[in-house]
Scaffold this active site. Structure first.
Site, PDB file in Angstrom:
ATOM      1  N   ASP A   1      31.575  37.759  41.398  1.00 17.09           N
ATOM      2  CA  ASP A   1      32.537  37.564  42.484  1.00 17.09           C
ATOM      3  C   ASP A   1      31.760  37.540  43.801  1.00 17.09           C
ATOM      4  O   ASP A   1      31.049  38.493  44.122  1.00 17.09           O
ATOM      5  CB  ASP A   1      33.514  38.751  42.451  1.00 17.09           C
ATOM      6  CG  ASP A   1      34.773  38.485  43.250  1.00 17.09           C
ATOM      7  OD1 ASP A   1      35.820  38.993  42.862  1.00 17.09           O
ATOM      8  OD2 ASP A   1      34.694  37.792  44.279  1.00 17.09           O
TER       9      ASP A   1
ATOM     10  N   ASP B   1      35.436  31.145  44.295  1.00 19.14           N
ATOM     11  CA  ASP B   1      34.473  32.217  44.562  1.00 19.14           C
ATOM     12  C   ASP B   1      34.210  33.152  43.391  1.00 19.14           C
ATOM     13  O   ASP B   1      33.582  34.196  43.576  1.00 19.14           O
ATOM     14  CB  ASP B   1      34.905  33.032  45.785  1.00 19.14           C
ATOM     15  CG  ASP B   1      36.161  33.839  45.523  1.00 19.14           C
ATOM     16  OD1 ASP B   1      36.894  33.515  44.572  1.00 19.14           O
ATOM     17  OD2 ASP B   1      36.409  34.791  46.273  1.00 19.14           O
ATOM     18  N   GLU B   2      34.682  32.828  42.198  1.00 16.87           N
ATOM     19  CA  GLU B   2      34.375  33.711  41.086  1.00 16.87           C
ATOM     20  C   GLU B   2      34.259  32.978  39.758  1.00 16.87           C
ATOM     21  O   GLU B   2      34.880  31.933  39.550  1.00 16.87           O
ATOM     22  CB  GLU B   2      35.366  34.870  40.986  1.00 16.87           C
ATOM     23  CG  GLU B   2      36.800  34.494  40.787  1.00 16.87           C
ATOM     24  CD  GLU B   2      37.691  35.728  40.776  1.00 16.87           C
ATOM     25  OE1 GLU B   2      38.033  36.186  39.681  1.00 16.87           O
ATOM     26  OE2 GLU B   2      38.045  36.229  41.863  1.00 16.87           O
TER      27      GLU B   2
END
Length: 392
Positions: free
Chosen positions: A14, A129-130
DNA sequence: TCTGGGGTCCTAGGACCC
DNA sequence: TCTGGGGTCCTAGGACCC
């Protein structure tokens, strides 16, 4: 013959305060200050002749935007993602406000994912974003491997991330949150009681505000309390599926695989207006907005090579209540004109709107039951043009 | 606390067919 | 004519996630 099943080794990676961190790469002078990234319609910082920037403050904002991301300094002041910018301005009036630049974030997103892929190729994309990474087949020891992943992401982007590594996605995801920012957390089966059970039920991915409130009413606050609750009681309250799932999750059980590719199920576009639009007085504006949304949706379908059988419309009214209507057609559509005719059909024939009373806050169009453009047969009937007046 | 935009999955009822 | 039970598709809404 029994099959020997080794425990999996799954990572959840993350990026730390991703959008805000990308902005700090462009504006390093903002480091250690409370910074908030908000809606895309905000004006970018103004550059002075001496090449310094003038930044907007949260207190100068007025409108309907929400916080997309905030730096850890802003979070200390109580400003979190999803919060209205007007509300945030009360908590942190002096915080810097920047517009979201999604193209820049997508670019950096590609870079960090590419960097990870050089080390481990089984990656599940969970948004900008992850990611989850299946490390089971790799020989390298866990901690050095995690450090190498972080170093590689940093080299590619200049940004830090947090990693959780565990026997499954559920625990890996909880783990990545335990030592943010810039942390590594390794969890084993036998750590569940000590490290997971004390946490609040909302830390389980899939338990949101509603489920958490329901659990609270049942006297269940921590994951440990959930793990101790009788399954029958949970299934009575949440239904057979969710009840059983809650019980498994609380005990750290999750067999879901790392999925490297999924076909998209639907594409959509929507807009929240600066002011609520009146169905009669703002008819022309609503009509133009509807056409613009269909044009953008058609562009997306074109770019991705899909067509859809189900075309729908979404309306949020001034009182915030939501209505959706959709129709499934024998013909898969992708052209603006077809989408527009289908959406108007929904509006005219399926949705009762009081043209004199109702105001509309949000308008959206959606295309589902997707097929590839080659699969879209061209012979079935399409929606007819809608004549007559209002709505839209 | 007046709440974006893009998605996924689940549920429940009704239509329709066998 | 009145009665089943199961399966599938469609639709609207809602919870949840990033």
């Amino acid at each position: 013959m029994p099959v020997l099943c080794l425990p999996r080794r799954i990572a959840h990676l993350d990026m730390d305060a991703f959008f805000a961190s990308v902005e700090l790469l462009s504006y390093p002078e903002l480091r250690d200050l409370p910074v908030v990234v908000g809606g895309a319609k905000i004006a970018p910082p103004e550059k002075l002749p001496d090449s310094r920037y003038v930044f907007a403050r949260l207190k100068d904002y007025s409108g309907r935007g929400v916080v997309t991301t905030s730096t850890y300094e802003a979070r200390k002041l109580g400003v979190f993602s999803g919060m209205g910018l007007m509300r945030s301005a009360q908590l942190a009036p002096e915080a810097i406000l920047l517009p979201a630049r999604f193209d820049a974030y997508r670019n950096i997103s590609r870079r960090f994912k590419h960097a990870v892929a050089q080390i481990a190729s089984t990656i599940e994309d969970r948004g900008i974003d992850e990611i989850y990474i299946d490390l089971t087949e790799l020989a390298e020891a866990t901690l050095p491997l995690a450090q190498r992943l972080k170093a590689s992401v940093h080299a590619a982007t200049g940004l830090t991330c947090s990693i959780g590594i565990a026997p499954n996605k559920l625990l890996a995801k909880i783990g990545s949150d335990l030592q943010k920012p810039d942390g590594i957390t390794v969890l084993l089966r036998e750590n569940v009681a000590e490290r997971i059970w004390p946490l609040h039920v909302k830390k389980i991915n899939g338990v949101g505000a509603k489920t958490a409130a329901h659990l609270e009413k049942l006297g269940i606050h921590s994951i440990g309390e959930l793990a101790g609750a009788p399954v029958e009681m949970l299934t009575q309250n949440f239904g057979p599926r969710i009840g059983a799932w809650l019980s498994c999750a609380a005990n750290g059980i999750d067999d879901s695989p790392v999925v490297t590719w999924r076909a998209p199920k639907s594409l959509s576009r929507e807009i929240t207006f600066e002011r609520d639009l009146h169905v009669r007085h703002d008819q022309a504006e609503l009509s133009a907005q509807l056409a613009a949304l269909c044009a953008r949706l058609a562009e997306d379908l074109e770019k991705k090579g899909y067509a859809g059988h189900t075309i729908g419309v979404k309306l949020r009214f001034a009182d915030f209540h939501l209505a959706t209507r959709e129709i499934t057609w024998p013909q898969a559509m992708f052209a603006v004109g077809d989408l527009l005719r289908a959406v108007r059909q929904c509006l005219k024939h399926k949705l009762f709107v009081d043209a004199d009373q109702q105001r509309i806050r949000l308008l959206g169009v959606r295309c589902g039951s997707l097929v590839t453009r080659e699969q879209a047969n061209e012979t079935a009937p399409k929606p007819e043009p809608q004549q007559g007046k209002l709505p839209f």
